[in-house]
Design an enzyme around this catalytic site. Structure first.
Site, PDB file in Angstrom:
ATOM      1  CG  HIS A 124      -3.132   1.138  -2.312  1.00 51.24           C
ATOM      2  ND1 HIS A 124      -1.861   0.980  -2.307  1.00 51.24           N
ATOM      3  CD2 HIS A 124      -3.571   0.403  -3.409  1.00 51.24           C
ATOM      4  CE1 HIS A 124      -1.449   0.127  -3.671  1.00 51.24           C
ATOM      5  NE2 HIS A 124      -2.638  -0.194  -4.187  1.00 51.24           N
ATOM      6  CD  GLN A 150      -8.730  -2.516 -11.852  1.00 52.70           C
ATOM      7  OE1 GLN A 150      -8.027  -3.557 -11.854  1.00 52.70           O
ATOM      8  NE2 GLN A 150      -8.493  -1.740 -10.605  1.00 52.70           N
ATOM      9  CB  SER A 184       2.210  -1.878  -5.599  1.00 50.11           C
ATOM     10  OG  SER A 184       1.077  -1.491  -4.894  1.00 50.11           O
ATOM     11  CD  GLN A 192      -8.042  10.144 -13.695  1.00 54.71           C
ATOM     12  OE1 GLN A 192      -8.459  10.809 -13.009  1.00 54.71           O
ATOM     13  NE2 GLN A 192      -7.055  10.344 -14.597  1.00 54.71           N
ATOM     14  CG  LEU A 239      -1.788  -1.166   1.343  1.00 54.46           C
ATOM     15  CD1 LEU A 239      -2.767  -1.008   2.657  1.00 54.46           C
ATOM     16  CD2 LEU A 239      -2.768  -1.270   0.163  1.00 54.46           C
TER      17      LEU A 239
HETATM   18  P1  AMP Z   1      -3.846  -2.308  -6.775  1.00 56.30           P
HETATM   19  O1  AMP Z   1      -3.291  -2.613  -5.554  1.00 56.30           O
HETATM   20  O2  AMP Z   1      -2.395  -1.798  -7.457  1.00 56.30           O
HETATM   21  O3  AMP Z   1      -4.546  -3.219  -7.494  1.00 56.30           O
HETATM   22  O4  AMP Z   1      -4.568  -0.988  -6.583  1.00 56.30           O
HETATM   23  C1  AMP Z   1      -5.593  -1.062  -5.793  1.00 56.30           C
HETATM   24  C2  AMP Z   1      -6.649   0.283  -6.100  1.00 56.30           C
HETATM   25  O5  AMP Z   1      -5.799   1.506  -5.757  1.00 56.30           O
HETATM   26  C3  AMP Z   1      -7.183   0.299  -7.597  1.00 56.30           C
HETATM   27  O6  AMP Z   1      -8.291   0.819  -7.726  1.00 56.30           O
HETATM   28  C4  AMP Z   1      -6.050   1.242  -8.244  1.00 56.30           C
HETATM   29  O7  AMP Z   1      -6.438   1.987  -9.189  1.00 56.30           O
HETATM   30  C5  AMP Z   1      -5.931   2.382  -6.970  1.00 56.30           C
HETATM   31  N1  AMP Z   1      -4.593   2.955  -7.368  1.00 56.30           N
HETATM   32  C6  AMP Z   1      -3.456   2.404  -7.409  1.00 56.30           C
HETATM   33  N2  AMP Z   1      -2.494   3.616  -7.512  1.00 56.30           N
HETATM   34  C7  AMP Z   1      -3.081   4.617  -7.233  1.00 56.30           C
HETATM   35  C8  AMP Z   1      -2.574   5.885  -7.406  1.00 56.30           C
HETATM   36  N3  AMP Z   1      -1.421   6.501  -7.415  1.00 56.30           N
HETATM   37  N4  AMP Z   1      -3.549   7.051  -7.119  1.00 56.30           N
HETATM   38  C9  AMP Z   1      -4.950   6.632  -6.899  1.00 56.30           C
HETATM   39  N5  AMP Z   1      -5.255   5.384  -6.789  1.00 56.30           N
HETATM   40  C10 AMP Z   1      -4.493   4.379  -7.084  1.00 56.30           C
END
Ligand code: AMP
Length: 283
Positions: free
Chosen positions: A38, A154, A187, A149, A34
């Site tokens: 997140h 997705q 991540s 976004q 995270l």
């Molecule tokens: P992930 O753990 O990469 O599957 O991401 C979980 C959620 O966090 C997804 O809805 C991503 O689009 C969102 N997310 C990932 N990176 C960012 C970011 N830099 N800013 C805003 N939301 C994010």
């Protein structure tokens, strides 16, 4: 914060809460490792709901490369601390066996949305997303679900899933959180070297430059040719795609119309690490 690892535990928890009152549940699905991106989703969910549930599950069936799955960063202890500090109420942390007691055989067809960008370059990725998000929605039954976004396509896929399967869930698309130098938090950034992190800042700069060129030339074609040529001068990048699309349908634009919401979407490799980013603006 309560950490639950099984479907039956979380179902029991939610049923108990719902008996008491019309609880609004905000849900933030993640794959862990995270960061502030997140946490911004958690913050928004906390503002809008009575309880916030976050899930951490590295979904094996949405990875189209085994090495990407195996090397995906994991730091559950740090994640739990961050979630606690940020006021998350429940963490759902299931095992692969818990989520897939039997091999998933269902397949989704997301139509045109799957035939572009991530859908083309990551075969079966969105099927894996569709399966896991449907499972999580059924288990958690949230009022609202929070997606970034950052993963624009997705968001569109999940919106379609909600409409097609009539999930009684409101999707919230949350803004991209960036480092001070513009790099979108991810991540996967953890896997970049110091030098690669510096190089990666070019990604956001190129999105801004694409927007500027588009505004100057009013030509999608000329803009794309110029920016793609600039990428050829950058040996550390392998440009996978650069697209100028309608921000809702995500279909490529031939020309731009005033007042239209436009998204510039990009995917690159730096070494073996794949990064995506996008910029939305009104033309
Ligand atoms: P992930 O753990 O990469 O599957 O991401 C979980 C959620 O966090 C997804 O809805 C991503 O689009 C969102 N997310 C990932 N990176 C960012 C970011 N830099 N800013 C805003 N939301 C994010």
């Amino acid at each position: 914060m309560i950490v639950l690892t099984t479907k039956s535990e979380i179902t029991r928890y939610i049923q108990q809460k719902r008996i008491k009152s019309a609880f609004k549940i905000g849900f933030v699905p993640t794959m862990g490792a995270l960061h502030e991106g997140h946490l911004s989703l958690i913050k928004l969910s906390k503002q809008e709901n009575d309880r916030t549930i976050c899930s951490i599950f590295i979904n094996p069936i949405q990875f189209n490369q085994t090495s990407d799955f195996e090397k995906y960063p994991k730091n559950f202890e740090k994640d739990i601390k961050l979630l606690e500090q940020n006021g998350c109420d429940i963490l759902f942390l299931p095992s692969v066996k818990e989520m897939y007691p039997t091999k998933s055989t269902i397949t989704f067809d997301f139509g045109e949305l799957e035939k572009i960008m991530e859908g083309v370059h990551r075969p079966n990725h969105f099927n894996g997303v569709g399966v896991v998000v449907s499972k999580l929605f059924n288990i958690i039954q949230p009022t609202r679900a929070y997606f970034g976004q950052k993963d624009l396509q997705q968001c569109a896929i999940v919106t379609q899933l909600i409409n097609d399967l009539s999930f009684p869930i409101e999707i919230r698309r949350c803004p991209i959180i960036r480092e001070e130098n513009g790099l979108a938090m991810s991540s996967r950034n953890q896997r970049l070297s110091v030098e690669q992190k510096e190089q990666a800042t070019f990604l956001y700069k190129s999105l801004l430059q694409t927007k500027l060129l588009l505004e100057q030339t009013k030509s999608v074609e000329k803009t794309l040719i110029q920016v793609k040529n600039e990428f050829k001068e950058m040996p550390f990048f392998k440009l996978e795609y650069l697209e100028i699309v309608d921000a809702i349908s995500l279909q490529s634009l031939g020309n731009i119309e005033e007042g239209q919401e436009i998204a510039i979407c990009i995917a690159v490799y730096i070494g073996e690490i794949r990064l995506i980013d996008n910029l939305i603006f009104v033309g």
